[in-house]
Scaffold this motif. Structure first.
Motif, PDB file in Angstrom:
ATOM      1  N   ALA A  77       0.881  -1.174   0.000  1.00 26.10           N
ATOM      2  CA  ALA A  77       0.000   0.000   0.000  1.00 26.10           C
ATOM      3  C   ALA A  77       0.918   1.224   0.000  1.00 26.10           C
ATOM      4  N   GLY A  78       0.335   2.397  -0.057  1.00 25.16           N
ATOM      5  CA  GLY A  78       1.121   3.615  -0.147  1.00 25.16           C
ATOM      6  C   GLY A  78       2.064   3.814   1.028  1.00 25.16           C
ATOM      7  N   VAL A  79       3.299   4.216   0.721  1.00 25.26           N
ATOM      8  CA  VAL A  79       4.263   4.573   1.757  1.00 25.26           C
ATOM      9  C   VAL A  79       3.920   5.974   2.232  1.00 25.26           C
ATOM     10  N   THR A  80       3.813   6.152   3.554  1.00 23.21           N
ATOM     11  CA  THR A  80       3.393   7.437   4.095  1.00 23.21           C
ATOM     12  C   THR A  80       4.530   8.242   4.710  1.00 23.21           C
ATOM     13  N   LEU A  92      14.153   3.413   7.050  1.00 21.43           N
ATOM     14  CA  LEU A  92      12.943   2.902   7.696  1.00 21.43           C
ATOM     15  C   LEU A  92      11.747   3.498   6.967  1.00 21.43           C
ATOM     16  N   SER A  93      10.765   2.677   6.634  1.00 19.93           N
ATOM     17  CA  SER A  93       9.576   3.182   5.945  1.00 19.93           C
ATOM     18  C   SER A  93       8.320   2.668   6.636  1.00 19.93           C
ATOM     19  N   VAL A  94       7.248   3.458   6.560  1.00 23.01           N
ATOM     20  CA  VAL A  94       5.948   3.057   7.097  1.00 23.01           C
ATOM     21  C   VAL A  94       4.906   3.223   6.005  1.00 23.01           C
ATOM     22  N   SER A  95       3.805   2.495   6.174  1.00 29.22           N
ATOM     23  CA  SER A  95       2.838   2.452   5.088  1.00 29.22           C
ATOM     24  C   SER A  95       1.425   2.214   5.603  1.00 29.22           C
ATOM     25  N   HIS A  96       0.493   2.464   4.702  1.00 27.41           N
ATOM     26  CA  HIS A  96      -0.892   2.107   4.993  1.00 27.41           C
ATOM     27  C   HIS A  96      -1.138   0.606   4.868  1.00 27.41           C
ATOM     28  N   ASP A  97      -0.101  -0.171   4.574  1.00 28.33           N
ATOM     29  CA  ASP A  97      -0.239  -1.635   4.653  1.00 28.33           C
ATOM     30  C   ASP A  97      -0.051  -2.122   6.096  1.00 28.33           C
ATOM     31  N   GLN A  98       0.076  -1.157   7.032  1.00 29.47           N
ATOM     32  CA  GLN A  98       0.137  -1.412   8.471  1.00 29.47           C
ATOM     33  C   GLN A  98       1.444  -2.063   8.918  1.00 29.47           C
ATOM     34  N   THR A  99       2.531  -1.791   8.167  1.00 29.91           N
ATOM     35  CA  THR A  99       3.833  -2.317   8.546  1.00 29.91           C
ATOM     36  C   THR A  99       4.881  -1.212   8.555  1.00 29.91           C
ATOM     37  N   THR A 100       5.926  -1.465   9.338  1.00 26.71           N
ATOM     38  CA  THR A 100       7.147  -0.675   9.328  1.00 26.71           C
ATOM     39  C   THR A 100       8.227  -1.607   8.810  1.00 26.71           C
ATOM     40  N   ARG A 101       8.999  -1.163   7.835  1.00 29.77           N
ATOM     41  CA  ARG A 101      10.016  -2.031   7.224  1.00 29.77           C
ATOM     42  C   ARG A 101      11.364  -1.325   7.205  1.00 29.77           C
ATOM     43  N   ILE A 102      12.416  -2.139   7.342  1.00 29.65           N
ATOM     44  CA  ILE A 102      13.776  -1.620   7.286  1.00 29.65           C
ATOM     45  C   ILE A 102      14.472  -2.213   6.074  1.00 29.65           C
ATOM     46  N   HIS A 129      -3.454  -0.913  12.485  1.00 26.62           N
ATOM     47  CA  HIS A 129      -3.922   0.353  11.917  1.00 26.62           C
ATOM     48  C   HIS A 129      -2.920   0.827  10.871  1.00 26.62           C
ATOM     49  N   ASP A 130      -3.389   1.646   9.939  1.00 32.93           N
ATOM     50  CA  ASP A 130      -2.494   2.250   8.964  1.00 32.93           C
ATOM     51  C   ASP A 130      -1.481   3.126   9.693  1.00 32.93           C
ATOM     52  N   ILE A 131      -0.207   3.007   9.327  1.00 31.88           N
ATOM     53  CA  ILE A 131       0.849   3.778   9.973  1.00 31.88           C
ATOM     54  C   ILE A 131       1.131   4.999   9.105  1.00 31.88           C
ATOM     55  N   ASN A 132       1.146   6.185   9.747  1.00 31.21           N
ATOM     56  CA  ASN A 132       1.228   7.436   9.007  1.00 31.21           C
ATOM     57  C   ASN A 132       2.557   8.163   9.095  1.00 31.21           C
ATOM     58  N   CYS A 133       3.301   7.984  10.187  1.00 27.95           N
ATOM     59  CA  CYS A 133       4.537   8.747  10.333  1.00 27.95           C
ATOM     60  C   CYS A 133       5.564   7.959  11.134  1.00 27.95           C
ATOM     61  N   VAL A 134       6.839   8.327  10.918  1.00 26.17           N
ATOM     62  CA  VAL A 134       7.940   7.668  11.625  1.00 26.17           C
ATOM     63  C   VAL A 134       9.081   8.658  11.781  1.00 26.17           C
ATOM     64  N   SER A 135       9.816   8.511  12.865  1.00 27.52           N
ATOM     65  CA  SER A 135      10.999   9.322  13.068  1.00 27.52           C
ATOM     66  C   SER A 135      12.019   8.512  13.859  1.00 27.52           C
ATOM     67  N   SER A 147       6.689   5.720  15.947  1.00 25.84           N
ATOM     68  CA  SER A 147       5.749   5.726  14.822  1.00 25.84           C
ATOM     69  C   SER A 147       4.372   6.136  15.321  1.00 25.84           C
ATOM     70  N   GLY A 148       3.603   6.694  14.398  1.00 23.23           N
ATOM     71  CA  GLY A 148       2.241   7.106  14.702  1.00 23.23           C
ATOM     72  C   GLY A 148       1.280   6.520  13.691  1.00 23.23           C
ATOM     73  N   ALA A 149       0.157   6.015  14.185  1.00 21.69           N
ATOM     74  CA  ALA A 149      -0.819   5.360  13.317  1.00 21.69           C
ATOM     75  C   ALA A 149      -2.187   6.028  13.447  1.00 21.69           C
ATOM     76  N   ASP A 150      -3.162   5.490  12.734  1.00 17.93           N
ATOM     77  CA  ASP A 150      -4.502   6.067  12.698  1.00 17.93           C
ATOM     78  C   ASP A 150      -5.174   6.175  14.064  1.00 17.93           C
ATOM     79  N   GLU A 151      -4.810   5.327  15.029  1.00 15.19           N
ATOM     80  CA  GLU A 151      -5.483   5.375  16.327  1.00 15.19           C
ATOM     81  C   GLU A 151      -4.911   6.469  17.228  1.00 15.19           C
ATOM     82  N   LYS A 152      -3.966   7.263  16.686  1.00 14.13           N
ATOM     83  CA  LYS A 152      -3.410   8.458  17.337  1.00 14.13           C
ATOM     84  C   LYS A 152      -2.618   8.133  18.608  1.00 14.13           C
TER      85      LYS A 152
END
Length: 182
Positions: A77-80, A92-102, A129-135, A147-152
Protein backbone atom coordinates in the motif's frame (compact mmCIF):
# COMPACT_ATOMS: atom_id res chain seq x y z
CA UNK A 1 -0.95 -22.13 6.02
CA UNK A 2 1.65 -24.36 7.76
CA UNK A 3 4.51 -22.22 6.33
CA UNK A 4 5.68 -24.87 3.87
CA UNK A 5 5.73 -25.41 0.12
CA UNK A 6 5.88 -29.02 -1.09
CA UNK A 7 6.89 -30.57 -4.39
CA UNK A 8 5.02 -33.76 -5.21
CA UNK A 9 5.96 -36.31 -7.88
CA UNK A 10 4.50 -39.67 -8.84
CA UNK A 11 6.62 -42.61 -7.75
CA UNK A 12 8.05 -44.38 -10.82
CA UNK A 13 6.85 -47.91 -10.01
CA UNK A 14 3.47 -47.35 -8.33
CA UNK A 15 2.44 -43.95 -9.70
CA UNK A 16 1.51 -42.82 -6.17
CA UNK A 17 2.16 -39.13 -5.65
CA UNK A 18 4.82 -38.57 -2.97
CA UNK A 19 6.16 -35.43 -1.31
CA UNK A 20 9.79 -35.28 -2.50
CA UNK A 21 10.81 -31.74 -1.38
CA UNK A 22 9.55 -29.48 1.41
CA UNK A 23 10.71 -25.89 1.81
CA UNK A 24 9.42 -23.27 4.20
CA UNK A 25 9.97 -20.51 6.71
CA UNK A 26 10.55 -20.59 10.44
CA UNK A 27 9.99 -16.86 10.88
CA UNK A 28 6.83 -15.03 11.88
CA UNK A 29 4.73 -15.75 8.87
CA UNK A 30 1.06 -16.67 8.72
CA UNK A 31 1.61 -19.15 5.94
CA UNK A 32 1.70 -18.95 2.20
CA UNK A 33 -1.25 -18.03 0.00
CA UNK A 34 0.26 -19.39 -3.18
CA UNK A 35 3.34 -20.11 -5.19
CA UNK A 36 4.64 -19.97 -8.73
CA UNK A 37 7.29 -21.98 -10.59
CA UNK A 38 10.01 -20.23 -12.57
CA UNK A 39 9.84 -20.88 -16.31
CA UNK A 40 12.74 -23.37 -16.09
CA UNK A 41 11.28 -25.19 -13.04
CA UNK A 42 14.36 -24.52 -10.93
CA UNK A 43 12.89 -21.93 -8.55
CA UNK A 44 9.72 -21.48 -6.51
CA UNK A 45 8.34 -18.09 -5.49
CA UNK A 46 5.76 -18.09 -2.67
CA UNK A 47 3.74 -15.18 -1.36
CA UNK A 48 2.38 -14.82 2.13
CA UNK A 49 0.28 -12.71 4.42
CA UNK A 50 1.53 -9.13 4.69
CA UNK A 51 3.02 -8.99 1.21
CA UNK A 52 6.18 -11.02 1.81
CA UNK A 53 7.82 -13.00 -0.98
CA UNK A 54 9.88 -16.14 -0.33
CA UNK A 55 11.96 -17.92 -2.95
CA UNK A 56 13.89 -21.18 -3.13
CA UNK A 57 16.19 -22.25 -5.95
CA UNK A 58 17.34 -25.76 -6.80
CA UNK A 59 21.13 -25.51 -6.87
CA UNK A 60 21.70 -29.26 -6.97
CA UNK A 61 23.36 -30.90 -9.99
CA UNK A 62 22.42 -34.58 -9.73
CA UNK A 63 19.88 -34.27 -6.92
CA UNK A 64 17.51 -31.70 -5.43
CA UNK A 65 19.18 -29.11 -3.23
CA UNK A 66 16.70 -26.27 -2.64
CA UNK A 67 18.22 -23.16 -1.06
CA UNK A 68 16.49 -19.93 0.04
CA UNK A 69 17.19 -16.87 -2.09
CA UNK A 70 16.98 -13.11 -1.51
CA UNK A 71 13.84 -11.63 -3.04
CA UNK A 72 12.57 -8.16 -3.81
CA UNK A 73 10.09 -6.80 -1.33
CA UNK A 74 8.22 -3.68 -0.46
CA UNK A 75 5.00 -2.28 0.86
CA UNK A 76 1.76 -3.27 -0.82
CA UNK A 77 0.00 0.00 0.00
CA UNK A 78 1.12 3.61 -0.15
CA UNK A 79 4.26 4.57 1.76
CA UNK A 80 3.39 7.44 4.09
CA UNK A 81 6.78 8.32 5.61
CA UNK A 82 10.47 7.37 5.57
CA UNK A 83 13.46 8.07 7.80
CA UNK A 84 17.17 7.39 7.45
CA UNK A 85 19.03 5.89 10.39
CA UNK A 86 21.29 8.54 11.92
CA UNK A 87 24.33 6.56 10.79
CA UNK A 88 22.78 6.07 7.30
CA UNK A 89 23.07 2.27 7.65
CA UNK A 90 19.44 1.70 6.70
CA UNK A 91 16.18 3.38 5.77
CA UNK A 92 12.94 2.90 7.70
CA UNK A 93 9.58 3.18 5.94
CA UNK A 94 5.95 3.06 7.10
CA UNK A 95 2.84 2.45 5.09
CA UNK A 96 -0.89 2.11 4.99
CA UNK A 97 -0.24 -1.63 4.65
CA UNK A 98 0.14 -1.41 8.47
CA UNK A 99 3.83 -2.32 8.55
CA UNK A 100 7.15 -0.67 9.33
CA UNK A 101 10.02 -2.03 7.22
CA UNK A 102 13.78 -1.62 7.29
CA UNK A 103 15.83 -1.73 4.08
CA UNK A 104 19.64 -1.93 4.08
CA UNK A 105 22.44 -2.62 1.61
CA UNK A 106 23.31 -6.30 1.60
CA UNK A 107 26.94 -6.99 0.74
CA UNK A 108 27.25 -10.19 -1.25
CA UNK A 109 30.75 -11.54 -0.66
CA UNK A 110 30.02 -14.77 -2.55
CA UNK A 111 29.43 -13.19 -5.96
CA UNK A 112 31.56 -10.06 -5.69
CA UNK A 113 33.20 -8.48 -2.66
CA UNK A 114 32.35 -4.94 -3.79
CA UNK A 115 28.76 -5.60 -4.87
CA UNK A 116 25.80 -4.66 -2.73
CA UNK A 117 22.07 -4.39 -3.27
CA UNK A 118 19.27 -3.10 -1.05
CA UNK A 119 16.89 -5.56 0.60
CA UNK A 120 14.28 -5.61 3.32
CA UNK A 121 16.00 -6.94 6.43
CA UNK A 122 13.31 -6.44 9.10
CA UNK A 123 9.68 -5.62 9.82
CA UNK A 124 9.90 -4.18 13.31
CA UNK A 125 6.20 -3.29 13.44
CA UNK A 126 3.16 -5.09 12.11
CA UNK A 127 0.15 -3.17 13.31
CA UNK A 128 -3.65 -3.22 13.21
CA UNK A 129 -3.92 0.35 11.92
CA UNK A 130 -2.49 2.25 8.96
CA UNK A 131 0.85 3.78 9.97
CA UNK A 132 1.23 7.44 9.01
CA UNK A 133 4.54 8.75 10.33
CA UNK A 134 7.94 7.67 11.63
CA UNK A 135 11.00 9.32 13.07
CA UNK A 136 14.37 7.97 14.17
CA UNK A 137 15.03 9.22 17.70
CA UNK A 138 18.26 9.60 19.57
CA UNK A 139 19.07 6.85 22.01
CA UNK A 140 21.69 4.33 22.94
CA UNK A 141 23.00 2.59 19.85
CA UNK A 142 21.19 4.87 17.33
CA UNK A 143 18.46 2.29 16.76
CA UNK A 144 15.21 3.69 18.16
CA UNK A 145 12.19 5.01 16.34
CA UNK A 146 8.74 6.35 17.09
CA UNK A 147 5.75 5.73 14.82
CA UNK A 148 2.24 7.11 14.70
CA UNK A 149 -0.82 5.36 13.32
CA UNK A 150 -4.50 6.07 12.70
CA UNK A 151 -5.48 5.37 16.33
CA UNK A 152 -3.41 8.46 17.34
CA UNK A 153 -0.99 6.64 19.66
CA UNK A 154 2.76 7.08 19.34
CA UNK A 155 4.81 3.94 19.88
CA UNK A 156 8.54 3.82 20.60
CA UNK A 157 10.65 0.85 19.48
CA UNK A 158 14.24 -0.03 20.33
CA UNK A 159 16.22 -2.54 18.29
CA UNK A 160 16.79 -5.91 19.96
CA UNK A 161 20.17 -7.64 19.81
CA UNK A 162 18.88 -10.08 17.14
CA UNK A 163 18.21 -7.14 14.77
CA UNK A 164 21.65 -5.65 15.43
CA UNK A 165 23.24 -8.99 14.53
CA UNK A 166 21.20 -9.14 11.30
CA UNK A 167 22.17 -5.56 10.47
CA UNK A 168 25.82 -6.33 11.16
CA UNK A 169 25.68 -9.39 8.91
CA UNK A 170 23.83 -7.59 6.12
CA UNK A 171 25.94 -4.47 5.99
CA UNK A 172 29.27 -5.71 7.37
CA UNK A 173 29.22 -2.71 9.73
CA UNK A 174 29.49 -2.88 13.51
CA UNK A 175 26.24 -1.96 15.28
CA UNK A 176 26.21 -1.52 19.03
CA UNK A 177 23.63 -1.49 21.78
CA UNK A 178 23.71 -1.63 25.58
CA UNK A 179 23.34 -5.43 25.37
CA UNK A 180 26.09 -5.78 22.78
CA UNK A 181 29.45 -5.13 24.40
CA UNK A 182 32.23 -4.54 21.90
Amino acid sequence: MDKTMMIWQPERKTGIWMNVVTVGELSFCLGFYGGHWSSDGKAILAHGYGGAFHMWKNVGVNMDNWQPEKVPSGHFAGVTDIAWAMSSEYILSVSHDQTTRIFAPWKNEASSPNRESWHEIARPQIHGHDINCVSIIQGKGNHRFVSGADEKVSRVFEAPLSFLKTLNHATSHRSTSPEDPK
